[in-house]
Every structure is written in C-alpha cells, then in structure tokens.
Design a protein around this motif. Sequence first.
Motif, PDB file in Angstrom:
ATOM      1  N   SER A 222       0.830  -1.210   0.000  1.00 50.38           N
ATOM      2  CA  SER A 222       0.000   0.000   0.000  1.00 50.38           C
ATOM      3  C   SER A 222       0.863   1.260   0.000  1.00 50.38           C
ATOM      4  O   SER A 222       0.567   2.237  -0.706  1.00 50.38           O
ATOM      5  N   GLU A 223       1.935   1.258   0.786  1.00 47.36           N
ATOM      6  CA  GLU A 223       2.839   2.405   0.834  1.00 47.36           C
ATOM      7  C   GLU A 223       3.465   2.650  -0.537  1.00 47.36           C
ATOM      8  O   GLU A 223       3.528   3.792  -1.017  1.00 47.36           O
ATOM      9  N   ALA A 224       3.946   1.583  -1.165  1.00 43.02           N
ATOM     10  CA  ALA A 224       4.570   1.712  -2.476  1.00 43.02           C
ATOM     11  C   ALA A 224       3.567   2.202  -3.514  1.00 43.02           C
ATOM     12  O   ALA A 224       3.884   3.038  -4.380  1.00 43.02           O
ATOM     13  N   ALA A 225       2.329   1.684  -3.433  1.00 42.20           N
ATOM     14  CA  ALA A 225       1.288   2.091  -4.386  1.00 42.20           C
ATOM     15  C   ALA A 225       0.970   3.575  -4.243  1.00 42.20           C
ATOM     16  O   ALA A 225       0.790   4.284  -5.238  1.00 42.20           O
ATOM     17  N   LYS A 226       0.919   4.070  -3.020  1.00 37.01           N
ATOM     18  CA  LYS A 226       0.641   5.489  -2.794  1.00 37.01           C
ATOM     19  C   LYS A 226       1.779   6.362  -3.320  1.00 37.01           C
ATOM     20  O   LYS A 226       1.553   7.463  -3.829  1.00 37.01           O
ATOM     21  N   GLU A 227       3.000   5.847  -3.198  1.00 42.69           N
ATOM     22  CA  GLU A 227       4.157   6.611  -3.696  1.00 42.69           C
ATOM     23  C   GLU A 227       4.076   6.814  -5.206  1.00 42.69           C
ATOM     24  O   GLU A 227       4.229   7.929  -5.707  1.00 42.69           O
TER      25      GLU A 227
END
Length: 459
Positions: A222-227
């Motif tokens: 999720s963190e990577a996707a938001k980035e």
Amino acid sequence: MRENKAQMLNLKLIFLFLLLFCLKYSNCSSPNNMQNSLRFHKKVDNLLPEISPIGQPQPLYPLLAPSPLSPFTITNNTAPKLSGFCTLDFDAIDTMMSTTAIDCFTVFAPYLANVVCCPQFEATLIVLIGQSSKKSNHLALNSTLAKHCISDFDQILMGQGANNSLQHICSIDASNLTEGSCPVIDVDGFEKMVNTSKLLANCGKIDLVNECCQETCQNTISEAAKEIASVSYELDAMGLRRPSDISAKVINDCKSIVLRWLASKLEPSGAKEVLRGLANCNLNKVCPLVLPNVGPVARGCKDVISNQTSCCSSMESYVSHLQKQSFLTNLQALNCAASLGKKLQKENITNNVYNLCHITLQDFSLQANGMQESGCLLPSLPSDATFDTSSGVSFLCDLNDHIPAPWPSLSHLAPSSCNKSVRIPALPAAASGQRGLYSHHDVMFLLVFVMTIVLVTIY
C-alpha cells in the motif's frame, strides 16, 4: 445420446454407492490396495481460531475413483491458436501455466473459482507481466496489446484442459493487463520512487499464517502504491505530495503495478506463493455464497419449540440451495454460518437451529449427489489441484467429519483466524481402522467426486 449419458451416470453413481457401502461395512479392500488408490496429505491448519474439543466425531470413508478415468483426465492437449501479436514471455512461466490449467480444469473451474482457480489465474497473469518486464522494462500493456495477450493466455490454458470461460468466471479481462489509472508503468521510474529494499524484505517471502493478521507485506504494498500514485498530483506548499488526496481506484491500480514489479524480482514459484498467500487473506474474510431470502426458514422456525420438524425441513431446504454453489474453505464456511445465523436472528430466531437441525460446516459447501458425507471444505490455505495419469485431477479437502456449525453469539462477529479466543468445534479425528491412509485433518478427493456433482446437476 443423452439417454446413454444418463445411463452411464447412473452406473457410476451405483458403483460409488456400492463401493462406499463395501468400504464402510466390510473388508472388501486390503490396506495395501487402498493405499495405492488414494493419496492423502497431512497438514495442520494454523489459520483456524482456537478449537474446543467436543467428543469423538464419526470417521469418514473417502470415495475411491473407478478405474480407468480416461474420460476425465487431461490427455487431449490441443495446439493453441495464438494471435502472433502478444510480446509476453509465456515460456518463462510454463510450469505455472500448467498448474493454472489444472486448477481451472474444465468441469470444476466454476466450483473452485473463488478459492483455487481464480486466485491462481490472477496470480499467473501478474507473474507473466512481471517476468516479461525484464525484457520490455514495462509493467503494463497498452489496451490493444492487452487484448491480444489475454486471448493468447486463454488459448494456451484451454489447450491444456482449462475451462473456456475463465475471464467470465474470474471477472478478469484485458484491462487487468493494463496500467489502469496508475501513472507509473516503467521499471526504472518505479525503482526511483519506491523503497524497493523494504518491499523485497517484507514481501519477498511472507509468513502465510501471520500475514493476514499482521499485514506486514500488505501495508508495504500500500505504501509503495501510494508513492507511485502520487506522481500525477501537484506538490503542496511544503513541496510534498499528499497521498490522502489520491483516489482509492488509482491506489488500487498502482497496487497491481507493485505486485508485477515484485513478481519480476522473484522466481515464478516464489512469486506465486506470495500472491496466493495474499489472496487467501482476502478470500477467508468473507462468505462468498449468495444467501437467499431467509423468510421461509423464519416462518418454519417461528414456533421451533413445538414444531421442530417444520423448522428443520425449512433449514434443510435452504442449505440445499447453498450446497449447489461452490467449494468453500473452512474459514469461509464459518463466515457463512455466522452470516446466515445473523440473518435468522434478525428474524427473531433466537434458538440454535444449527444444533437442533444438525447443520454442519460441510452443509455450506458443495455436496456430491446430496450425500453429506461426501462434502468438502478446503483448508484455509488452499493448495493447488494435482494431476497424474492414473488418478486424474484431485484436490485437498479439510474438516471431513460432521463438524457442527457454530451458532453466532450476539456479542461477536464471525470467527476470525486473527481472534484466537474464538472457540469453534473440534477438528475431526482420523478414522479408526484406516490409520496411515489419511490424516487427522485432510483427505484427497478424486476427480470422480466432482464429475458426479456436475453430472447430477446437468441431469
């Protein structure tokens, strides 16, 4: 022709009945012969909540497949008709493609769809694009190329025995190979924006038992996707992007890009294990069955104390509809039992009608010809179906005895693998007299089991 098929079906059902009777009441087969005919695996299901031992369940004698099984085996592979335009590297995942074809085998793909077939189908597409990105440097296809590739993908699977309607069954189409609304698709751009070391550390290999509760890998994805989703958003006054402003659809589309990148850095087998493990987290949270209107059950059970027969007749009629839908995992069955119980409680049915009418977890899963002892619940970590030339296609079942369905308490929701304080009925014990032939929790059902279900449904 139809009459001949019906006669063949009747002969097979008679054979199964006689064989089951013979196994249960007489010594018609030596242990050595039976062990050669059946393949069983022992696997403790660690995802289940804490269990409470209650008595000794009756043993289940598994069905033996008649020999030979030539009409039901994967013998007539056909050459796929490919478009010639798809640039994806199918050779890089040939073993995974074969596994997908077996998981989604023609006749029982719809019945294993939500638990085995579709998670494997989707995982294979993700790994295919990920592995192909090593040459293309892109983690998505344009819409035109996607149409050619999804068609070729289907053709290759069908040539190996898979169902010819997998896109419909699994709700997947060419758009699932594109970037959707995610703004980053090239590998170099992805790796400049994302903490790839953290992503590999947390998702290169996951704890299949604890990931669903701790969500270590899921949070990192999720963190990577938001980035990468934040690329298309302007900087705020502080010079920072605000992921909270990004729509859920963009973030979800970017999660697919993250998974494809991850699949490009792992071996196909390792990527498949991670993807299937993450899929299990989602599928075990819900009841996938369509629960019809409970009105008839509520009316039949409104005076349950004085008329138990009417109540149980209504319950049996209701669950008979559920048994025609699909195979479930044991945790899905627990969720279905809780969901149905809540519906009944809202209709002022407060008595435990599951206990009164002997409703078991098996009653929520697909049955073989209405024979409850032939019901199958898959483990909470479903395995792939398997194939060999002697026994055909088979898959792993769990909780094979009549485990009572727990009536939901008014104080808590459906049992969860993360809530170890929830106590559910005991897992089944191994059948006496069959030691060594099958384990405490799992039994392998052969393809004839599924063929019986499908043929009975047709006729």
